[in-house]
Design an enzyme around this catalytic site. Structure first.
Site, mmCIF file in Angstrom:
data_model
loop_
_atom_site.group_PDB
_atom_site.id
_atom_site.type_symbol
_atom_site.label_atom_id
_atom_site.label_comp_id
_atom_site.label_asym_id
_atom_site.label_seq_id
_atom_site.Cartn_x
_atom_site.Cartn_y
_atom_site.Cartn_z
ATOM 1 N N LYS A 101 -11.137 -4.448 19.265
ATOM 2 C CA LYS A 101 -9.723 -4.720 19.519
ATOM 3 C C LYS A 101 -9.325 -4.363 20.952
ATOM 4 O O LYS A 101 -8.159 -4.507 21.329
ATOM 5 C CB LYS A 101 -8.843 -3.976 18.510
ATOM 6 C CG LYS A 101 -9.086 -4.405 17.050
ATOM 7 C CD LYS A 101 -8.013 -3.918 16.095
ATOM 8 C CE LYS A 101 -8.344 -4.328 14.654
ATOM 9 N NZ LYS A 101 -7.231 -4.210 13.718
ATOM 10 N N ASN A 131 0.861 -1.191 0.000
ATOM 11 C CA ASN A 131 0.000 0.000 0.000
ATOM 12 C C ASN A 131 0.893 1.236 0.000
ATOM 13 O O ASN A 131 2.114 1.128 -0.015
ATOM 14 C CB ASN A 131 -0.941 -0.023 1.210
ATOM 15 C CG ASN A 131 -0.157 -0.106 2.492
ATOM 16 O OD1 ASN A 131 0.557 0.809 2.860
ATOM 17 N ND2 ASN A 131 -0.258 -1.247 3.168
HETATM 18 O O1 PMT Z 1 2.362 6.358 6.539
HETATM 19 P P1 PMT Z 1 1.568 7.544 5.998
HETATM 20 O O2 PMT Z 1 1.757 7.717 4.523
HETATM 21 O O3 PMT Z 1 1.837 8.798 6.796
HETATM 22 O O4 PMT Z 1 0.013 7.226 6.183
HETATM 23 C C1 PMT Z 1 -0.539 7.139 7.459
HETATM 24 C C2 PMT Z 1 -1.618 6.042 7.563
HETATM 25 C C3 PMT Z 1 -2.801 6.401 6.696
HETATM 26 C C4 PMT Z 1 -1.024 4.691 7.125
HETATM 27 C C5 PMT Z 1 -2.016 5.969 9.086
HETATM 28 O O5 PMT Z 1 -2.502 7.224 9.467
HETATM 29 C C6 PMT Z 1 -3.067 4.911 9.312
HETATM 30 O O6 PMT Z 1 -4.251 5.117 9.216
HETATM 31 N N1 PMT Z 1 -2.585 3.666 9.691
HETATM 32 C C7 PMT Z 1 -3.436 2.487 9.844
HETATM 33 C C8 PMT Z 1 -3.768 1.931 8.496
HETATM 34 C C9 PMT Z 1 -4.560 0.660 8.584
HETATM 35 O O7 PMT Z 1 -4.066 -0.374 8.243
HETATM 36 O O8 PMT Z 1 -5.747 0.796 9.104
HETATM 37 P P2 PMT Z 1 -6.774 -0.444 9.356
HETATM 38 O O9 PMT Z 1 -8.057 0.231 9.646
HETATM 39 O O10 PMT Z 1 -6.734 -1.422 8.213
HETATM 40 O O11 PMT Z 1 -6.186 -1.175 10.631
HETATM 41 C C10 PMT Z 1 -6.614 -0.858 11.954
HETATM 42 C C11 PMT Z 1 -5.471 -0.980 12.926
HETATM 43 O O12 PMT Z 1 -5.070 -2.347 13.024
HETATM 44 C C12 PMT Z 1 -4.236 -0.178 12.555
HETATM 45 O O13 PMT Z 1 -3.716 0.364 13.757
HETATM 46 C C13 PMT Z 1 -3.285 -1.230 11.994
HETATM 47 O O14 PMT Z 1 -1.914 -0.889 12.237
HETATM 48 C C14 PMT Z 1 -3.686 -2.474 12.783
HETATM 49 N N2 PMT Z 1 -3.485 -3.753 12.082
HETATM 50 C C15 PMT Z 1 -4.202 -4.059 10.971
HETATM 51 C C16 PMT Z 1 -4.042 -5.308 10.363
HETATM 52 C C17 PMT Z 1 -3.127 -6.232 10.930
HETATM 53 N N3 PMT Z 1 -2.916 -7.428 10.375
HETATM 54 N N4 PMT Z 1 -2.430 -5.890 12.020
HETATM 55 C C18 PMT Z 1 -2.600 -4.682 12.612
HETATM 56 O O15 PMT Z 1 -1.928 -4.387 13.627
#
Ligand code: PMT
Length: 423
Positions: free
Chosen positions: A359, A226
């Site tokens: 979570k 991504n």
């Molecule tokens: O790096 P940049 O370009 O500055 O962009 C920042 C960002 C948009 C990446 C950041 O602000 C952000 O939103 N990060 C989380 C992105 C994400 O994967 O969101 P999610 O809604 O899919 O996941 C929710 C949470 O679970 C997140 O904290 C993620 O780190 C965590 N996760 C998700 C999947 C997984 N297998 N393990 C995790 O720990």
């Protein structure tokens, strides 16, 4: 706080020319604003390729001049009015091209016309490739400008964007702001306050932050990933460090520059990131999942490059990766604060609240990645922070990722106070 000059705040015309360091002008602007200055921005067209005028407009609250002939420009003689109403013209970064124009009296765009039309002192912070910096033509132009009374904040030696090492790197933004404030006669204390916060409210905390994107191999040359740049996660790391915390970052793929002073652990895939976090989180006091971790990975990565010959389609079977954030939350030791992000494109708050609850997080930062200036690979973000046990949300309108980082850290500090009071 505002610093007065002629019954109005000291006004700095910030000129931004087209180099990779243009994004650092945003930081300089914020430091000058924090010191009480009113900052108006003029950009060259090439600078607007690196950072959008919208970023400066949102943060300065003022129209950003790129082209004084643009129909949207509210002032028909902008280069005269802009140039006459500033107390300092500060150019960050200055390319070899803008230096050459200034030195030779060329006024073929808004910024160079402003230079010619202004009586204010001028300070220039150059940034360019070493060969361009060393070129006799550039050095001749700089000598000419110095004779004309222009001040320079000299570039420093270091690794440049073009991956060469030499002189040409923009001086630290804190130094540039401090030199501009000194030139304006604004006491050091003011700039010092803006630049070096003495508040060490996170001393004693050990942060573990996941940063960047993950890469899930399809075969030895292809992967699923991504656009995460690491800017948000590194901003958190930088601010936590500045507020006295120890910081470990587990980073996947990223393009932003990691801050100095952190422990950086590389982990490219979701599985590697899981393993690295598993090793580290026992000694952390705060965990923040800022990484964009892939939710799925190819079930069987091919050991050799998949050939396209003989097939019209290719079907990949994907399987779920392990959720790192949920794992840390479920296995947390006493006192560990767990914070996550939610990158959403619809029903942002509803989905983020579901993540907070499902979570078992202390707080979640919801960013609507469809909004301009928010989400992946931007200097700024727009977010809503939801905190466990609190109904009202903390709205964070368009702001620099470093500023959002401070807002998130403020909320983490409040959670810590609450935990300490309950213990
Ligand atoms: O790096 P940049 O370009 O500055 O962009 C920042 C960002 C948009 C990446 C950041 O602000 C952000 O939103 N990060 C989380 C992105 C994400 O994967 O969101 P999610 O809604 O899919 O996941 C929710 C949470 O679970 C997140 O904290 C993620 O780190 C965590 N996760 C998700 C999947 C997984 N297998 N393990 C995790 O720990």
């Amino acid at each position: 706080m505002s610093i007065e000059s002629n019954d109005r705040p000291v006004r700095i015309g910030l000129g931004v020319s087209g180099g990779i360091a243009a994004y650092k002008a945003v930081e300089v602007m914020r430091l000058l604003q924090k010191a009480g200055c009113d900052v108006r921005v003029a950009m060259t067209k090439h600078a607007a390729e690196f950072v959008t005028p919208l970023t400066f407009r949102a943060l300065s609250g003022q129209y950003v001049l790129v082209d004084d002939y643009a129909p949207s420009n509210p002032d028909p003689i902008a280069h005269i009015n802009f140039s006459q109403e500033i107390d300092l013209l500060l150019v960050v970064p200055a390319t070899a091209n803008i230096i050459a124009k200034f030195a030779n009296g060329v006024g073929d765009d808004f910024l160079s016309s402003t230079y010619l039309a202004s009586n204010a002192p001028v300070m220039i912070a150059p940034a360019m490739n070493t060969s361009m910096w060393d070129h006799p033509a550039t050095q001749r132009n700089i000598a000419k400008l110095k004779e004309d009374g222009v001040r320079f904040v000299e570039p420093v030696a270091g690794e440049l964007a073009c991956r060469t090492v030499g002189t040409g790197k923009l001086e630290d933004v804190e130094n540039i702001a401090a030199q501009a404030l000194t030139l304006l006669g604004i006491p050091d204390g003011v700039s010092g306050k803006a630049v070096e916060p003495s508040d060490q409210d996170l001393a004693g905390e050990r942060f573990l932050i996941t940063v960047g994107g993950t890469r899930e191999q399809i075969d030895p040359v292809r992967f699923i990933s991504n656009r995460s740049s690491g800017k948000m996660g590194f901003a958190l790391a930088e601010r936590a460090l500045a507020r006295g915390a120890e910081v470990t970052v587990v980073a996947g793929s990223f393009s932003a520059e990691p801050p100095e002073g952190i422990k950086l652990v590389g982990a490219m895939s979701a599985a590697e990131m899981f393993e690295a976090v598993e090793k580290e989180f026992g000694s952390a006091t705060v965990f923040v999942g800022a990484a964009a971790v892939s939710d799925f990975k190819p079930r069987d990565a091919a050991s050799a490059k998949i050939k396209k010959e003989g097939r019209e389609t290719l079907t990949l079977e994907l399987e779920k990766t392990r959720d790192i954030l949920s794992h840390v939350s479920e296995n947390r030791h006493k006192g560990l604060i767990v914070a996550g992000f939610a990158a959403e494109s619809e029903n942002v708050i509803e989905y983020a609240r579901q993540k907070l609850e499902k979570k078992g997080l202390d707080l979640v930062v919801a960013n609507d990645i469809t909004r301009e200036g928010a989400g992946f690979n931007t200097e700024t973000n727009i977010a809503t922070i939801l905190v466990k046990g609190r109904d009202e949300a903390v709205e964070c309108p368009l702001m620099l990722k470093t500023e959002l980082a401070d807002r998130i850290l403020d909320e983490i500090a409040v959670v810590r106070q609450r935990l300490a009071a309950a213990a």
